[in-house]
Design a protein around this motif. Structure first.
Motif, mmCIF file in Angstrom:
data_model
loop_
_atom_site.group_PDB
_atom_site.id
_atom_site.type_symbol
_atom_site.label_atom_id
_atom_site.label_comp_id
_atom_site.label_asym_id
_atom_site.label_seq_id
_atom_site.Cartn_x
_atom_site.Cartn_y
_atom_site.Cartn_z
ATOM 1 N N ARG A 192 100.903 19.334 -71.911
ATOM 2 C CA ARG A 192 101.305 20.048 -73.127
ATOM 3 C C ARG A 192 100.737 21.474 -73.150
ATOM 4 O O ARG A 192 101.430 22.437 -73.506
ATOM 5 N N LEU A 193 99.488 21.620 -72.734
ATOM 6 C CA LEU A 193 98.886 22.950 -72.676
ATOM 7 C C LEU A 193 99.656 23.841 -71.704
ATOM 8 O O LEU A 193 99.902 25.021 -71.974
ATOM 9 N N ALA A 194 100.062 23.269 -70.565
ATOM 10 C CA ALA A 194 100.828 24.041 -69.583
ATOM 11 C C ALA A 194 102.145 24.512 -70.176
ATOM 12 O O ALA A 194 102.547 25.669 -69.990
ATOM 13 N N LEU A 195 102.834 23.632 -70.881
ATOM 14 C CA LEU A 195 104.097 24.018 -71.517
ATOM 15 C C LEU A 195 103.903 25.178 -72.482
ATOM 16 O O LEU A 195 104.626 26.184 -72.424
ATOM 17 N N GLU A 196 102.929 25.056 -73.375
ATOM 18 C CA GLU A 196 102.732 26.077 -74.399
ATOM 19 C C GLU A 196 102.315 27.407 -73.768
ATOM 20 O O GLU A 196 102.751 28.476 -74.209
ATOM 21 N N LEU A 197 101.491 27.339 -72.723
ATOM 22 C CA LEU A 197 101.044 28.560 -72.054
ATOM 23 C C LEU A 197 102.206 29.251 -71.346
ATOM 24 O O LEU A 197 102.392 30.472 -71.463
ATOM 25 N N LEU A 198 102.999 28.481 -70.618
ATOM 26 C CA LEU A 198 104.137 29.044 -69.889
ATOM 27 C C LEU A 198 105.182 29.607 -70.844
ATOM 28 O O LEU A 198 105.740 30.691 -70.607
ATOM 29 N N PHE A 199 105.451 28.875 -71.930
ATOM 30 C CA PHE A 199 106.488 29.302 -72.866
ATOM 31 C C PHE A 199 106.076 30.551 -73.628
ATOM 32 O O PHE A 199 106.856 31.495 -73.782
ATOM 33 N N TRP A 200 104.833 30.590 -74.117
ATOM 34 C CA TRP A 200 104.415 31.745 -74.913
ATOM 35 C C TRP A 200 104.289 33.006 -74.045
ATOM 36 O O TRP A 200 104.775 34.075 -74.411
ATOM 37 N N THR A 201 103.640 32.896 -72.908
ATOM 38 C CA THR A 201 103.398 34.087 -72.089
ATOM 39 C C THR A 201 104.628 34.519 -71.307
ATOM 40 O O THR A 201 104.767 35.701 -70.982
ATOM 41 N N GLY A 202 105.517 33.567 -70.980
ATOM 42 C CA GLY A 202 106.646 33.900 -70.117
ATOM 43 C C GLY A 202 106.216 34.206 -68.701
ATOM 44 O O GLY A 202 106.950 34.821 -67.929
ATOM 45 N N ALA A 203 105.016 33.766 -68.331
ATOM 46 C CA ALA A 203 104.466 34.086 -67.005
ATOM 47 C C ALA A 203 105.092 33.201 -65.935
ATOM 48 O O ALA A 203 105.490 32.060 -66.192
ATOM 49 N N ARG A 204 105.178 33.737 -64.732
ATOM 50 C CA ARG A 204 105.557 32.922 -63.589
ATOM 51 C C ARG A 204 104.448 31.913 -63.330
ATOM 52 O O ARG A 204 103.284 32.150 -63.649
ATOM 53 N N ILE A 205 104.791 30.794 -62.706
ATOM 54 C CA ILE A 205 103.791 29.767 -62.430
ATOM 55 C C ILE A 205 102.686 30.325 -61.532
ATOM 56 O O ILE A 205 101.515 29.939 -61.655
ATOM 57 N N SER A 206 103.027 31.271 -60.645
ATOM 58 C CA SER A 206 102.024 31.869 -59.757
ATOM 59 C C SER A 206 100.984 32.666 -60.536
ATOM 60 O O SER A 206 99.862 32.872 -60.053
ATOM 61 N N ASP A 207 101.349 33.131 -61.723
ATOM 62 C CA ASP A 207 100.393 33.851 -62.576
ATOM 63 C C ASP A 207 99.738 32.911 -63.587
ATOM 64 O O ASP A 207 98.558 33.055 -63.899
ATOM 65 N N ALA A 208 100.511 31.942 -64.086
ATOM 66 C CA ALA A 208 100.000 31.049 -65.127
ATOM 67 C C ALA A 208 98.780 30.265 -64.666
ATOM 68 O O ALA A 208 97.868 30.005 -65.453
ATOM 69 N N VAL A 275 99.374 27.031 -56.803
ATOM 70 C CA VAL A 275 100.716 27.372 -57.291
ATOM 71 C C VAL A 275 101.713 26.278 -56.950
ATOM 72 O O VAL A 275 102.463 25.806 -57.816
ATOM 73 N N LYS A 276 101.730 25.854 -55.688
ATOM 74 C CA LYS A 276 102.696 24.843 -55.262
ATOM 75 C C LYS A 276 102.471 23.520 -55.983
ATOM 76 O O LYS A 276 103.417 22.901 -56.484
ATOM 77 N N ALA A 277 101.209 23.094 -56.052
ATOM 78 C CA ALA A 277 100.904 21.821 -56.708
ATOM 79 C C ALA A 277 101.226 21.879 -58.192
ATOM 80 O O ALA A 277 101.754 20.923 -58.764
ATOM 81 N N ALA A 278 100.922 23.011 -58.835
ATOM 82 C CA ALA A 278 101.196 23.157 -60.268
ATOM 83 C C ALA A 278 102.687 23.115 -60.549
ATOM 84 O O ALA A 278 103.136 22.505 -61.526
ATOM 85 N N SER A 279 103.472 23.749 -59.702
ATOM 86 C CA SER A 279 104.918 23.760 -59.879
ATOM 87 C C SER A 279 105.491 22.359 -59.781
ATOM 88 O O SER A 279 106.312 21.936 -60.615
ATOM 89 N N GLN A 280 105.058 21.621 -58.772
ATOM 90 C CA GLN A 280 105.541 20.248 -58.597
ATOM 91 C C GLN A 280 105.056 19.351 -59.724
ATOM 92 O O GLN A 280 105.809 18.501 -60.229
ATOM 93 N N TRP A 281 103.814 19.524 -60.117
ATOM 94 C CA TRP A 281 103.226 18.720 -61.192
ATOM 95 C C TRP A 281 103.967 18.939 -62.505
ATOM 96 O O TRP A 281 104.284 17.981 -63.220
ATOM 97 N N PHE A 282 104.275 20.190 -62.826
ATOM 98 C CA PHE A 282 104.945 20.463 -64.095
ATOM 99 C C PHE A 282 106.390 19.978 -64.077
ATOM 100 O O PHE A 282 106.883 19.444 -65.085
ATOM 101 N N SER A 283 107.082 20.115 -62.952
ATOM 102 C CA SER A 283 108.448 19.606 -62.850
ATOM 103 C C SER A 283 108.472 18.093 -63.037
ATOM 104 O O SER A 283 109.367 17.550 -63.689
#
Length: 362
Positions: A192-208, A275-283
């Motif tokens: 949930r924290l990842a969702l809110e952070l990504l949505f509010w900032t609009g950051a790429r996963i490599s930056d998030a 970055v790679k693990a976070a992307s797969q984890w969030f998907s």
């Protein structure tokens, strides 16, 4: 491209300690600072010895030393050049695999004999999108080789990219997806924290994955440099935000329920996510919530869409998301403007600011 000189294999971290009774050298695999591993009583150039070496080194294949003038030597020199090293880390990570494939297949061939037909043949077995991605690598390599004086003419310049169907890239999320995800993942979960952070900032996963409390200044602005472009982005975190952003309390609540660490997105062991693990984890988290085929990057698109629908200008959106050009941002605003024109609604592009998070909450 099949002509070339014989490869010389160099085995790293080998230490000789006398000889076996058989006459073979007694060899140990011992990287600096690590415990030595005894290798078998075999000739050093035998396939069985090489296999034992690979096993001892954790699966790392011995490096091949290509002689001057070969494609392999050119690739190694290119990867040590400013042309390659100044690229974003995420780009180098992807390109290193492509370059390794070039070395494995064509490393022995002379770089001077490389022609457009060879590059076309190397790309022929790939679908259009992967082929075009690899063509970018060939072009960069050959352009550098020309500038370095290794070749007279650039053979990749004569190779055209393949035509590809328009896919629109990553599918954007919508507000219904956000509601579904929030229902499935409670406020105290890392998902949930990842969702809110990504949505509010609009950051790429490599930056998030790099964002943390230390990046928030005394005025309440989150400031970071983008991994992909190097450009600086500033997002209101607990500073007042414009009304077109649709500020809410979700990110603040998620942060307040999370343990304190140097970065916001952490593993179960309190470590930063790659970055790679976070992307797969969030998907995977989105899929578990019933949201199919959507990735973290789709939240970046939704951030731009939300602001466009609320009347933000292309420059305002680009300043928030860090887009280097307005071309992509313009698509969001054009679509939003058409809807407002048809529905007869007015733009809500307002200078009015609304509070986001309080300093105390962080």
């Amino acid at each position: 491209m099949r002509r070339g000189v014989r490869n010389i294999v160099r085995l790293k971290h080998l230490n000789k300690a006398g000889h076996w009774p058989s006459g073979n050298p007694r060899m140990y695999y011992r990287p600096k600072g690590e415990k030595a591993i005894k290798l078998p009583d075999l000739p050093v150039n035998s396939p069985e010895f090489i296999a034992a070496y690979v096993s001892a080194s954790g699966g790392q294949q011995p490096t091949k030393k290509h002689l001057t003038g070969s494609i392999g030597a050119a690739v190694r020199a290119y990867m040590a050049s400013d042309a390659y090293l100044t690229m974003a880390g995420s780009t180098r990570s992807r390109w290193s695999n492509f370059l390794g494939d070039i070395v494995d297949k064509y490393g022995k061939a002379p770089i001077g004999g490389l022609k457009p037909k060879h590059i076309r043949a190397a790309l022929a077995d790939f679908p259009a999108h992967p082929a075009n991605n690899r063509l970018k690598v060939w072009r960069s390599l050959c352009r550098w080789a020309c500038e370095a004086g290794l070749i007279e003419n650039d053979p990749a310049a004569a190779v055209s990219p393949r035509k590809t169907p328009s896919t629109g890239g990553h599918e954007p999320w919508n507000r219904e997806d956000i509601a579904v995800f929030r229902t499935h993942w409670p406020i105290d979960t890392p998902e949930r924290l990842a969702l809110e952070l990504l949505f509010w900032t609009g950051a790429r996963i490599s930056d998030a994955v790099r964002l943390g409390p230390a990046m928030i200044d005394k005025d309440g602005w989150l400031t970071f440099s983008q991994t992909k472009t190097g450009g600086q982005v500033e997002v209101p975190f607990y500073a007042p935000a414009p009304t077109f952003s649709e500020a809410d309390e979700h990110l603040k609540d998620a942060i307040n329920h999370a343990p304190r660490h140097l970065v916001f997105m952490i593993t179960a062991f309190g470590k930063p996510r790659s970055v790679k693990a976070a992307s797969q984890w969030f998907s995977a988290a989105a899929k578990k919530a019933g949201i199919q085929g959507k990735t973290a990057h789709g939240l970046r698109k939704l951030r731009a869409i939300v602001m466009a629908e609320n009347g933000a200008s292309p420059h305002q959106i680009a300043a928030w998301t860090g887009h280097e050009t307005l071309a992509e941002v313009q698509r969001y605003t054009n679509k939003a403007n058409k809807r407002r024109t048809i529905s007869g609604t007015k733009s809500s592009n307002s200078a009015e600011l609304v509070p986001t998070f309080t300093l105390k909450s962080l």
